[in-house]
Scaffold this motif. Structure first.
Motif, short mmCIF file in Angstrom:
data_model
loop_
_atom_site.label_atom_id
_atom_site.label_comp_id
_atom_site.label_asym_id
_atom_site.label_seq_id
_atom_site.Cartn_x
_atom_site.Cartn_y
_atom_site.Cartn_z
N HIS A 497 58.14 -21.91 -18.85
CA HIS A 497 57.60 -22.33 -17.73
C HIS A 497 56.58 -23.03 -17.05
O HIS A 497 56.19 -23.10 -16.33
N PRO A 604 54.61 -14.33 -15.26
CA PRO A 604 55.34 -15.00 -14.46
C PRO A 604 55.31 -16.18 -14.58
O PRO A 604 54.00 -16.77 -14.34
N ASN A 607 52.61 -18.70 -12.45
CA ASN A 607 51.53 -18.52 -12.72
C ASN A 607 50.29 -19.07 -12.71
O ASN A 607 50.08 -20.25 -13.08
#
Length: 620
Positions: A497, A604, A607
């Motif tokens: 991420h 996600p 984000n």
């Protein structure tokens, strides 16, 4: 000259103590043991300084036999290790053609300096005999002490013990542990440091010399280990000025030990060994010393009493944000790990800041060694600056006017407290319980910046010019199935991420394999190095069991993104990190703007919350 210095004189800073116009002293080579060679160099530097001269170096003789050349190589190696790489080429030199005078004694050297032409600018004087060099210890100490720009490791106001250990001293390691066991009851708060002299300092070398768990065993005794492969200028003053100095019979710094005026112990002595006056010999057959500990006590008694503090309470900037007359808080030192101990101090500082109070200090727990074997006062000195531990720890008899069992209880009556009084708040860890008060009212930008200030400009391992990500993965002291162990995949997903926003980030992970002190000394481990291979496969730099906990704390507190684990150890750098912090689902309460990793990995990768968190660091 076989690769040694040529016509010029030694240009090392320790050689050139006076102006270039001063005379230079050169000495004739002495063929003997490496210890004798080092002592000749030290003595010559002293004689030069005493006579207002620079030191030109040791002039090599004409003997080119294989035996002599071998001894020169051994001395050259030792000089490079003691003074730094390349030092031997400066100190050992061919005979310069421009010798002005040749003298054969110190008396003759002094007389030359008094002649009308004896102090001519830049003159080079060769001294051929030096058997009458003696009683120069005070001058040597003054000479060495002038190099005051090295980092000072000893804690102020504490008895200091220095150990010089070499790569050939393996047989003395148990003897060293035994003598430290005897010193600790005599000096309970002694600050003990060991310098390991080796060409290449590393934990692998330490394990070879000190044993598989030797480094950990020393840590468990509150000993800090330093690698002295970069030269002697760092440990030099420490060895000279330690209240107690421990050497071995094979130590290449034995000559330096003769300069220490306090308690000097030599490990591994045998019957018939001649020691300098006042030294304590410690034989391999340790029973001799165990039955006559008064010898050790007499040796330790020669050390001067450290200067007492002239002030009471903490007077560091982080402790005194408010009017000096305001009440001051005293907290307890916890008795467990370093993270929990330091967190209570940081929380105490935060409570004092928010409530307009000052921070008086910490009541000591009684043991300077944490349950994981780290020297906590030394960590405070690293974290807050040299001498900080003497500022923070207050005497147990320090008076206080009120005791509060919780921050909530204190804050209800803070307006009733009398100026100039001390308040005892044993635990300050529940300051966050009042949900109505923003957490940044406690850990304000002003306070956290002041905490980071002593090391804000220190170099970091992160790649220059790239976003930095620090990860703490708690492992060593937890069983593999402990609920607080966050799986590797959790960190992998978070890294994915983060990489979505910072694709070129330099990512480092800190963790440990070593567990509690008792487990370490019993060679019990729950984790192994290969458990971190999945991180390495993702090009994450892995750091395990750092020599000092301060290094990972500093990197975590200054990283653009810091990923926490479930521990007080993580809380310490997270609380003062001004950038993006990702906590765990177990974190008690998060600061404004922090994320929780367990929630982040369900969103996600691109984000908004993570993007905004990273944006605070200025890297997106």
């Amino acid at each position: 000259a076989g690769g040694f210095g040529g016509d010029s004189v030694c240009s090392l800073r320790i050689c050139q103590r006076f102006s270039h116009e001063a005379r230079s002293l050169l000495i004739a080579e002495h063929i003997g043991s490496v210890e004798e060679g080092i002592k000749v160099v030290l003595d010559a530097m002293v004689v030069a300084a005493r006579n207002g001269m620079n030191f030109g170096g040791v002039v090599l003789g004409e003997d080119k036999s294989s035996t002599t050349e071998q001894k020169r190589e051994v001395l050259r190696d030792a000089l490079d290790r003691l003074f730094g790489s390349g030092a031997a080429a400066e100190l050992l030199r061919a005979l310069p053609p421009s010798i002005s005078r040749v003298v054969s004694s110190l008396e003759e050297l002094k007389q030359e300096g008094t002649k009308p032409d004896g102090s001519q600018h830049g003159a080079r004087v060769l001294l051929t005999h030096y058997k009458d060099w003696a009683n120069a210890a005070g001058v040597r100490q003054a000479l060495v002490h002038s190099h005051g720009d090295q980092q000072w490791h000893f804690m102020l106001h504490s008895k200091a013990v220095a150990v010089a250990f070499g790569e050939d001293d393996v047989e003395y390691r148990q003897l060293l542990n035994d003598i430290l066991e005897l010193i600790r009851p005599e000096w309970p708060d002694a600050d003990v440091h060991l310098w390991l002299f080796h060409k290449q300092g590393s934990k692998d070398v330490a394990q070879k010399v000190l044993g598989q768990n030797g480094l950990a065993v020393l840590w468990n005794k509150g000993v800090r280990v330093h690698f002295a492969h970069g030269g002697l200028l760092d440990p030099w003053s420490h060895l000279l000025h330690a209240h107690a100095l421990i050497l071995t019979s094979r130590s290449t710094v034995r000559a330096i030990g003769e300069l220490n005026p306090n308690c000097v112990m030599q490990l591994g002595t045998k019957n018939g060994d001649e020691l300098p006056e006042g030294w304590l010999g410690v034989p391999l057959e340790f029973k001799t010393l165990q039955t006559s500990t008064h010898d050790l006590k007499q040796c330790l008694a020669r050390a001067p009493v450290p200067k007492p503090r002239t002030t009471t309470g903490c007077h560091l900037p982080v402790c005194r944000f408010h009017d000096p007359l305001k009440p001051s808080i005293i907290v307890n030192e916890h008795s467990d790990g370093a993270g929990h101990r330091l967190r209570n101090i940081l929380d105490g500082l935060a409570v004092a800041y928010r409530n307009g109070l000052n921070f008086e200090g910490v009541f000591p727990a009684g043991s300077i060694v944490t349950e994981h074997g780290h020297n906590f006062p030394a960590l405070l000195d690293d974290f807050f600056g040299a001498g900080a531990s003497t500022e923070f720890f207050v005497k147990p008899e320090t008076k206080y006017s009120r005791k509060f069992d919780s921050v909530r209880e204190l804050e209800k009556e803070v307006h009733l407290l009398e100026n100039g009084t001390n308040i005892w708040l044993p635990s300050s860890s529940e300051w966050w319980s009042n949900q109505k008060v923003p957490m940044r009212d406690y850990y304000s930008d002003v306070l956290t910046a002041a905490i980071r200030k002593p090391w804000e400009d220190r170099p970091l391992l992160f790649a220059s010019g790239k976003p930095s990500v620090a990860i703490h993965a708690r492992r060593g002291d937890l069983d593999r199935h402990d609920g607080r162990v966050l799986p590797n995949k959790y960190y992998h997903d978070l890294v994915d991420h983060i990489a979505h926003h910072l694709p070129d980030a330099d990512i480092h992970l800190w963790s440990s394999i070593m567990s509690y002190s008792a487990d370490v000394e019993a060679s019990k481990t729950k984790w192994k190095d290969s458990d971190f291979d999945s991180f390495r496969a993702r090009h994450i730099s892995v750091h395990l069991d750092d020599e000092s906990l301060f290094d990972p704390w500093m990197h975590m507190a200054r990283a653009h993104v810091f990923v926490m684990s479930t521990s007080s150890f993580s809380w310490v750098p997270a609380a003062i990190n001004p950038n993006c912090v990702i906590a765990t689902k177990f974190t008690d309460r998060t600061m404004e703007g922090w994320l929780r990793g367990n929630e982040e990995i369900t969103r996600p990768p691109g984000n908004r919350l993570l993007r905004e968190c990273i944006a605070r660091s200025g890297m997106e």
